[in-house]
Scaffold this motif. Structure first.
Motif, PDB file in Angstrom:
ATOM      1  N   LEU A  35      18.760  24.129  32.748  1.00 34.33           N
ATOM      2  CA  LEU A  35      18.730  22.958  33.617  1.00 34.33           C
ATOM      3  C   LEU A  35      19.524  23.290  34.872  1.00 34.33           C
ATOM      4  O   LEU A  35      20.674  23.723  34.792  1.00 34.33           O
ATOM      5  N   VAL A  37      20.444  21.946  39.040  1.00 38.11           N
ATOM      6  CA  VAL A  37      20.428  20.881  40.043  1.00 38.11           C
ATOM      7  C   VAL A  37      20.848  21.492  41.374  1.00 38.11           C
ATOM      8  O   VAL A  37      21.812  22.260  41.438  1.00 38.11           O
ATOM      9  N   ALA A  68      16.992  16.876  47.367  1.00 41.83           N
ATOM     10  CA  ALA A  68      17.587  17.465  46.169  1.00 41.83           C
ATOM     11  C   ALA A  68      16.506  17.732  45.133  1.00 41.83           C
ATOM     12  O   ALA A  68      15.407  17.162  45.193  1.00 41.83           O
ATOM     13  N   TYR A  69      16.828  18.616  44.192  1.00 44.18           N
ATOM     14  CA  TYR A  69      15.872  18.956  43.143  1.00 44.18           C
ATOM     15  C   TYR A  69      16.589  19.103  41.805  1.00 44.18           C
ATOM     16  O   TYR A  69      17.786  19.347  41.730  1.00 44.18           O
ATOM     17  N   VAL A  70      15.802  18.944  40.748  1.00 43.23           N
ATOM     18  CA  VAL A  70      16.227  19.236  39.377  1.00 43.23           C
ATOM     19  C   VAL A  70      15.181  20.162  38.791  1.00 43.23           C
ATOM     20  O   VAL A  70      13.983  19.920  38.961  1.00 43.23           O
ATOM     21  N   LEU A  72      13.902  22.292  35.248  1.00 42.06           N
ATOM     22  CA  LEU A  72      13.946  22.702  33.849  1.00 42.06           C
ATOM     23  C   LEU A  72      13.141  23.987  33.733  1.00 42.06           C
ATOM     24  O   LEU A  72      11.951  24.008  34.047  1.00 42.06           O
ATOM     25  N   GLN A  80       9.901  21.361  38.289  1.00 43.60           N
ATOM     26  CA  GLN A  80      10.892  21.002  39.295  1.00 43.60           C
ATOM     27  C   GLN A  80      10.504  19.713  40.030  1.00 43.60           C
ATOM     28  O   GLN A  80       9.762  19.749  41.000  1.00 43.60           O
ATOM     29  N   GLU A  82      11.495  16.752  42.660  1.00 45.14           N
ATOM     30  CA  GLU A  82      12.359  16.700  43.832  1.00 45.14           C
ATOM     31  C   GLU A  82      12.300  15.306  44.455  1.00 45.14           C
ATOM     32  O   GLU A  82      11.354  14.545  44.219  1.00 45.14           O
ATOM     33  N   ARG A 219      21.527  26.129  44.567  1.00 46.70           N
ATOM     34  CA  ARG A 219      21.765  25.568  43.239  1.00 46.70           C
ATOM     35  C   ARG A 219      23.228  25.173  43.090  1.00 46.70           C
ATOM     36  O   ARG A 219      24.122  26.021  43.166  1.00 46.70           O
ATOM     37  N   LYS A 222      24.158  24.919  36.995  1.00 44.99           N
ATOM     38  CA  LYS A 222      23.120  25.072  35.979  1.00 44.99           C
ATOM     39  C   LYS A 222      23.750  24.995  34.605  1.00 44.99           C
ATOM     40  O   LYS A 222      24.935  25.281  34.411  1.00 44.99           O
TER      41      LYS A 222
END
Length: 225
Positions: A35, A37, A68-70, A72, A80, A82, A219, A222
Protein backbone atom coordinates in the motif's frame (compact mmCIF):
# COMPACT_ATOMS: atom_id res chain seq x y z
CA UNK A 1 -27.35 -45.93 10.16
CA UNK A 2 -28.95 -42.72 9.00
CA UNK A 3 -28.69 -41.19 12.49
CA UNK A 4 -24.99 -42.08 12.64
CA UNK A 5 -24.22 -40.60 9.19
CA UNK A 6 -25.54 -37.14 10.03
CA UNK A 7 -22.98 -36.39 12.79
CA UNK A 8 -20.20 -37.72 10.56
CA UNK A 9 -21.26 -35.43 7.69
CA UNK A 10 -21.49 -32.47 10.06
CA UNK A 11 -17.99 -33.11 11.41
CA UNK A 12 -16.56 -33.53 7.89
CA UNK A 13 -18.22 -30.28 6.79
CA UNK A 14 -16.72 -28.38 9.73
CA UNK A 15 -13.29 -29.85 9.06
CA UNK A 16 -13.58 -28.80 5.41
CA UNK A 17 -14.52 -25.24 6.37
CA UNK A 18 -11.62 -25.08 8.85
CA UNK A 19 -9.13 -26.34 6.25
CA UNK A 20 -10.40 -23.81 3.70
CA UNK A 21 -10.13 -20.98 6.26
CA UNK A 22 -6.58 -22.00 7.18
CA UNK A 23 -5.64 -22.15 3.50
CA UNK A 24 -6.96 -18.61 2.95
CA UNK A 25 -5.00 -17.38 5.96
CA UNK A 26 -1.80 -18.91 4.61
CA UNK A 27 -2.36 -17.35 1.17
CA UNK A 28 -3.10 -13.93 2.71
CA UNK A 29 -0.04 -14.13 4.95
CA UNK A 30 2.24 -14.95 2.04
CA UNK A 31 0.70 -12.54 -0.46
CA UNK A 32 3.00 -9.63 -1.29
CA UNK A 33 0.64 -6.67 -1.05
CA UNK A 34 1.97 -3.12 -0.92
CA UNK A 35 0.00 0.00 0.00
CA UNK A 36 1.47 3.35 -1.05
CA UNK A 37 0.23 6.93 -0.67
CA UNK A 38 1.70 9.86 -2.56
CA UNK A 39 1.27 13.19 -4.29
CA UNK A 40 1.68 14.14 -7.95
CA UNK A 41 1.45 17.07 -10.34
CA UNK A 42 2.61 18.53 -13.61
CA UNK A 43 1.58 20.24 -16.86
CA UNK A 44 -1.53 19.63 -18.96
CA UNK A 45 -1.78 20.04 -22.72
CA UNK A 46 -5.54 20.15 -23.23
CA UNK A 47 -7.90 20.60 -26.15
CA UNK A 48 -11.32 19.46 -27.37
CA UNK A 49 -12.27 16.87 -29.95
CA UNK A 50 -15.24 18.23 -31.88
CA UNK A 51 -17.03 17.85 -35.21
CA UNK A 52 -17.42 21.62 -35.50
CA UNK A 53 -16.42 23.09 -38.87
CA UNK A 54 -14.28 25.56 -36.91
CA UNK A 55 -12.17 22.83 -35.29
CA UNK A 56 -9.20 23.69 -37.51
CA UNK A 57 -8.89 26.92 -35.51
CA UNK A 58 -8.49 25.08 -32.19
CA UNK A 59 -5.17 24.85 -30.38
CA UNK A 60 -3.98 23.34 -27.12
CA UNK A 61 -4.41 25.11 -23.83
CA UNK A 62 -1.55 24.66 -21.39
CA UNK A 63 -2.60 24.17 -17.78
CA UNK A 64 -1.59 22.02 -14.83
CA UNK A 65 -2.83 19.24 -12.58
CA UNK A 66 -2.09 18.36 -8.95
CA UNK A 67 -3.41 15.86 -6.46
CA UNK A 68 -2.85 12.67 -4.52
CA UNK A 69 -2.93 8.94 -5.15
CA UNK A 70 -3.26 5.63 -3.31
CA UNK A 71 -1.83 2.46 -4.83
CA UNK A 72 -2.38 -1.19 -3.99
CA UNK A 73 0.27 -3.34 -5.64
CA UNK A 74 -0.07 -7.11 -5.99
CA UNK A 75 3.16 -8.51 -7.46
CA UNK A 76 3.15 -7.06 -11.02
CA UNK A 77 -0.34 -5.54 -10.91
CA UNK A 78 -1.22 -2.23 -9.29
CA UNK A 79 -4.56 -0.49 -8.75
CA UNK A 80 -4.20 3.27 -8.32
CA UNK A 81 -7.17 5.55 -7.57
CA UNK A 82 -6.37 9.27 -7.59
CA UNK A 83 -8.03 12.60 -6.90
CA UNK A 84 -6.71 15.35 -9.17
CA UNK A 85 -7.42 19.04 -9.70
CA UNK A 86 -6.99 19.64 -13.43
CA UNK A 87 -7.06 22.85 -15.52
CA UNK A 88 -8.33 22.00 -19.00
CA UNK A 89 -10.13 23.59 -21.97
CA UNK A 90 -8.95 24.90 -25.31
CA UNK A 91 -7.91 27.97 -27.27
CA UNK A 92 -9.80 29.11 -30.34
CA UNK A 93 -8.78 31.76 -32.88
CA UNK A 94 -11.33 33.69 -34.93
CA UNK A 95 -11.17 37.13 -36.59
CA UNK A 96 -7.76 37.95 -35.08
CA UNK A 97 -9.02 37.19 -31.56
CA UNK A 98 -8.16 34.32 -29.25
CA UNK A 99 -10.99 32.77 -27.24
CA UNK A 100 -9.86 30.68 -24.26
CA UNK A 101 -12.21 28.26 -22.55
CA UNK A 102 -10.89 27.44 -19.07
CA UNK A 103 -12.42 24.34 -17.48
CA UNK A 104 -11.38 23.34 -13.97
CA UNK A 105 -12.16 19.71 -13.08
CA UNK A 106 -11.88 17.52 -10.03
CA UNK A 107 -10.93 14.23 -11.67
CA UNK A 108 -11.01 10.75 -10.15
CA UNK A 109 -8.99 8.32 -12.30
CA UNK A 110 -8.83 4.64 -11.34
CA UNK A 111 -5.81 3.19 -13.09
CA UNK A 112 -4.71 -0.40 -13.47
CA UNK A 113 -0.93 -0.66 -13.76
CA UNK A 114 1.00 -3.56 -15.28
CA UNK A 115 4.60 -3.58 -14.08
CA UNK A 116 7.42 -4.49 -16.43
CA UNK A 117 11.16 -4.59 -15.75
CA UNK A 118 12.98 -1.83 -13.90
CA UNK A 119 9.91 -0.09 -12.49
CA UNK A 120 8.39 0.63 -15.90
CA UNK A 121 4.62 0.18 -16.03
CA UNK A 122 1.73 0.39 -18.48
CA UNK A 123 -1.42 2.16 -17.27
CA UNK A 124 -5.07 2.18 -18.32
CA UNK A 125 -8.39 2.90 -16.67
CA UNK A 126 -11.47 5.12 -16.46
CA UNK A 127 -11.54 8.68 -15.21
CA UNK A 128 -14.58 10.45 -13.77
CA UNK A 129 -14.52 14.26 -13.85
CA UNK A 130 -16.61 16.86 -12.01
CA UNK A 131 -16.65 20.44 -13.28
CA UNK A 132 -15.55 22.92 -10.61
CA UNK A 133 -15.57 26.10 -12.72
CA UNK A 134 -15.81 27.15 -16.35
CA UNK A 135 -14.69 30.58 -17.52
CA UNK A 136 -14.15 32.19 -20.90
CA UNK A 137 -11.55 34.78 -21.88
CA UNK A 138 -11.09 36.86 -25.02
CA UNK A 139 -7.68 38.21 -26.10
CA UNK A 140 -7.79 40.76 -28.91
CA UNK A 141 -5.14 41.49 -31.55
CA UNK A 142 -3.25 43.95 -29.34
CA UNK A 143 -3.26 41.72 -26.25
CA UNK A 144 -6.17 43.16 -24.29
CA UNK A 145 -7.85 40.46 -22.16
CA UNK A 146 -11.55 40.28 -21.34
CA UNK A 147 -12.33 37.65 -18.70
CA UNK A 148 -15.12 36.59 -16.41
CA UNK A 149 -17.62 35.01 -18.81
CA UNK A 150 -19.21 32.08 -17.00
CA UNK A 151 -19.64 29.04 -19.28
CA UNK A 152 -21.25 26.69 -16.77
CA UNK A 153 -24.63 26.94 -18.47
CA UNK A 154 -23.01 25.61 -21.66
CA UNK A 155 -20.83 22.80 -20.27
CA UNK A 156 -22.06 19.64 -18.55
CA UNK A 157 -21.15 19.20 -14.90
CA UNK A 158 -19.56 15.74 -15.33
CA UNK A 159 -17.18 14.06 -17.73
CA UNK A 160 -15.98 10.51 -18.40
CA UNK A 161 -12.61 9.73 -19.98
CA UNK A 162 -10.32 6.76 -20.55
CA UNK A 163 -6.70 7.20 -19.55
CA UNK A 164 -3.77 5.32 -21.09
CA UNK A 165 -0.14 5.89 -20.25
CA UNK A 166 3.36 4.84 -19.36
CA UNK A 167 4.98 5.23 -15.95
CA UNK A 168 8.37 4.72 -14.36
CA UNK A 169 8.91 4.20 -10.64
CA UNK A 170 12.30 5.59 -9.67
CA UNK A 171 14.32 5.07 -6.47
CA UNK A 172 13.58 7.09 -3.31
CA UNK A 173 9.83 7.16 -3.99
CA UNK A 174 9.89 9.28 -7.15
CA UNK A 175 7.77 8.38 -10.19
CA UNK A 176 7.19 9.85 -13.65
CA UNK A 177 4.05 9.32 -15.73
CA UNK A 178 2.92 10.31 -19.21
CA UNK A 179 -0.80 9.87 -19.71
CA UNK A 180 -3.36 10.60 -22.43
CA UNK A 181 -6.92 11.10 -21.19
CA UNK A 182 -9.39 10.52 -24.03
CA UNK A 183 -12.85 11.95 -23.49
CA UNK A 184 -15.71 9.54 -24.20
CA UNK A 185 -18.61 11.73 -23.03
CA UNK A 186 -19.94 14.86 -24.73
CA UNK A 187 -19.51 17.93 -22.48
CA UNK A 188 -21.68 20.24 -24.63
CA UNK A 189 -25.14 20.79 -23.13
CA UNK A 190 -26.49 22.03 -26.47
CA UNK A 191 -25.42 19.31 -28.88
CA UNK A 192 -28.04 19.23 -31.63
CA UNK A 193 -30.08 21.96 -29.91
CA UNK A 194 -30.62 25.68 -30.58
CA UNK A 195 -27.92 27.72 -28.88
CA UNK A 196 -28.75 30.34 -26.25
CA UNK A 197 -27.67 33.96 -26.68
CA UNK A 198 -24.42 33.09 -24.90
CA UNK A 199 -22.72 30.84 -27.43
CA UNK A 200 -19.51 28.80 -27.37
CA UNK A 201 -16.73 27.99 -29.81
CA UNK A 202 -17.97 24.41 -30.33
CA UNK A 203 -21.49 25.58 -31.22
CA UNK A 204 -24.11 22.83 -31.24
CA UNK A 205 -21.59 20.08 -32.05
CA UNK A 206 -20.26 17.36 -29.77
CA UNK A 207 -17.18 18.30 -27.73
CA UNK A 208 -14.95 15.87 -25.81
CA UNK A 209 -11.99 16.61 -23.57
CA UNK A 210 -8.55 15.51 -24.76
CA UNK A 211 -5.70 15.96 -22.27
CA UNK A 212 -2.03 14.96 -22.30
CA UNK A 213 -0.52 14.96 -18.79
CA UNK A 214 3.09 14.75 -17.68
CA UNK A 215 3.29 13.98 -13.95
CA UNK A 216 6.04 13.87 -11.37
CA UNK A 217 5.00 12.07 -8.21
CA UNK A 218 6.46 11.37 -4.81
CA UNK A 219 5.52 8.46 -2.56
CA UNK A 220 4.97 9.77 0.96
CA UNK A 221 4.94 6.34 2.59
CA UNK A 222 4.31 2.67 1.90
CA UNK A 223 3.19 -0.34 3.87
CA UNK A 224 4.28 -3.83 2.83
CA UNK A 225 7.14 -5.21 0.79
Amino acid sequence: MKFEDKPKKSVMKRIGILVAALALCVVAANAQVQLAVGIKGGPNFASLSTSSTLSKNYSNRTGFHAGAYVMLKFAKIGIQPEIIFSKQGQSFQFNSQNYNSNYDYINVPIMVKLYLAGGLNLQAGPQFGFLASSKGAVIDAVGNVSTGQDLKNLVKSSDVSVGVGLGWDLPFGLNITGRYNIGVSDINKYTGKPLPVQSSSFGSQQAKNQVIQISIGYRLFKIGS
